[in-house]
Design an enzyme around this catalytic site. Structure first.
Site, PDB file in Angstrom:
ATOM      1  CG  ASP A   8      -1.741   1.200   1.350  1.00  0.00           C
ATOM      2  OD1 ASP A   8      -2.343   1.613   0.342  1.00  0.00           O
ATOM      3  OD2 ASP A   8      -1.794   1.767   2.461  1.00  0.00           O
ATOM      4  CG  ASP A  10      -1.625   7.516   0.583  1.00  0.00           C
ATOM      5  OD1 ASP A  10      -0.695   8.268   0.234  1.00  0.00           O
ATOM      6  OD2 ASP A  10      -2.620   7.281  -0.123  1.00  0.00           O
TER       7      ASP A  10
HETATM    8 MG    MG Z   1      -2.751   3.137   3.582  1.00  0.00          MG
END
Ligand code: MG
Ligand code: ZN
Length: 185
Positions: A8, A10
């Site tokens: 992922d 962020d």
């Molecule tokens: Mg995230």
């Protein structure tokens, strides 16, 4: 086929913005800040033979809250600095019903076809429940980086850690010279 680590974006590779204990993606490239640990951590995975694929939901684009060019610039900056093979993004809003938005596994499945990835030997690393669910739906092992958000925890991640570096420790301890599949301990 080769193993991958799906990451992922962020809250994993770059800092999320926290409001009321919940994480939000930065909306301006000027606010995009990689974690200092991201580069050394990803180098370790790359050196161990893992293909690195970023899979990121960016619904601010579909909701007209972020300029697509700003988000593209963030992704380009990330790809220029980190040893990742691809940054795969879902730009759709939560209500679009697309197959790519996590917790659906579309981004992982499509990347696996493009890059000849062995999903059962691969790992998804994320900081939210949707990341873990997407990894599970794709047949990967999952590691949750618990950043202490005020939201429900993921269901049954294979491993819970406090940092990306610790996630990499867990992956390398279990997969170095063994991509065939012992469970993460
Ligand atoms: Mg995230
Ligand atoms: Zn999508």
């Amino acid at each position: 086929m080769r193993p991958a680590v799906f990451l992922d974006r962020d809250g994993v590779l770059n800092l999320s913005e926290l409001r009321a204990g919940k994480p939000y993606a930065p909306r301006r490239c000027a606010d995009f800040q990689l974690y200092p640990e991201a580069l050394p951590a990803l180098r370790r995975l790359s050196d161990a033979g893992f293909l690195l694929i970023v899979v990121t939901n960016q619904p601010d684009i579909g909701n007209n809250l972020a300029d697509p060019a700003e988000v593209a610039a963030m992704n380009a900056q990330l790809a220029a600095v980190l040893p990742v093979a691809e940054v795969v993004m879902c730009p759709h809003s939560q209500s679009a019903g697309c197959a790519c938005r996590k917790p659906r596994p579309g981004m992982l499945l499509d990347a696996a076809l493009r890059h000849d990835i062995d999903l059962t030997a691969s790992v998804m690393v994320g900081d939210r429940a949707g990341d873990v669910a997407a990894g599970q739906a794709a047949g990967c092992r999952t590691i949750w980086i618990d950043r202490g958000y005020a939201e429900p925890a993921p269901s049954n991640p294979d491993r819970i850690v406090a940092s990306l570096s610790t996630a990499v420790d867990a992956i390398l301890a279990n997969f170095r010279n063994d991509v065939s599949g012992d469970d993460i301990q």
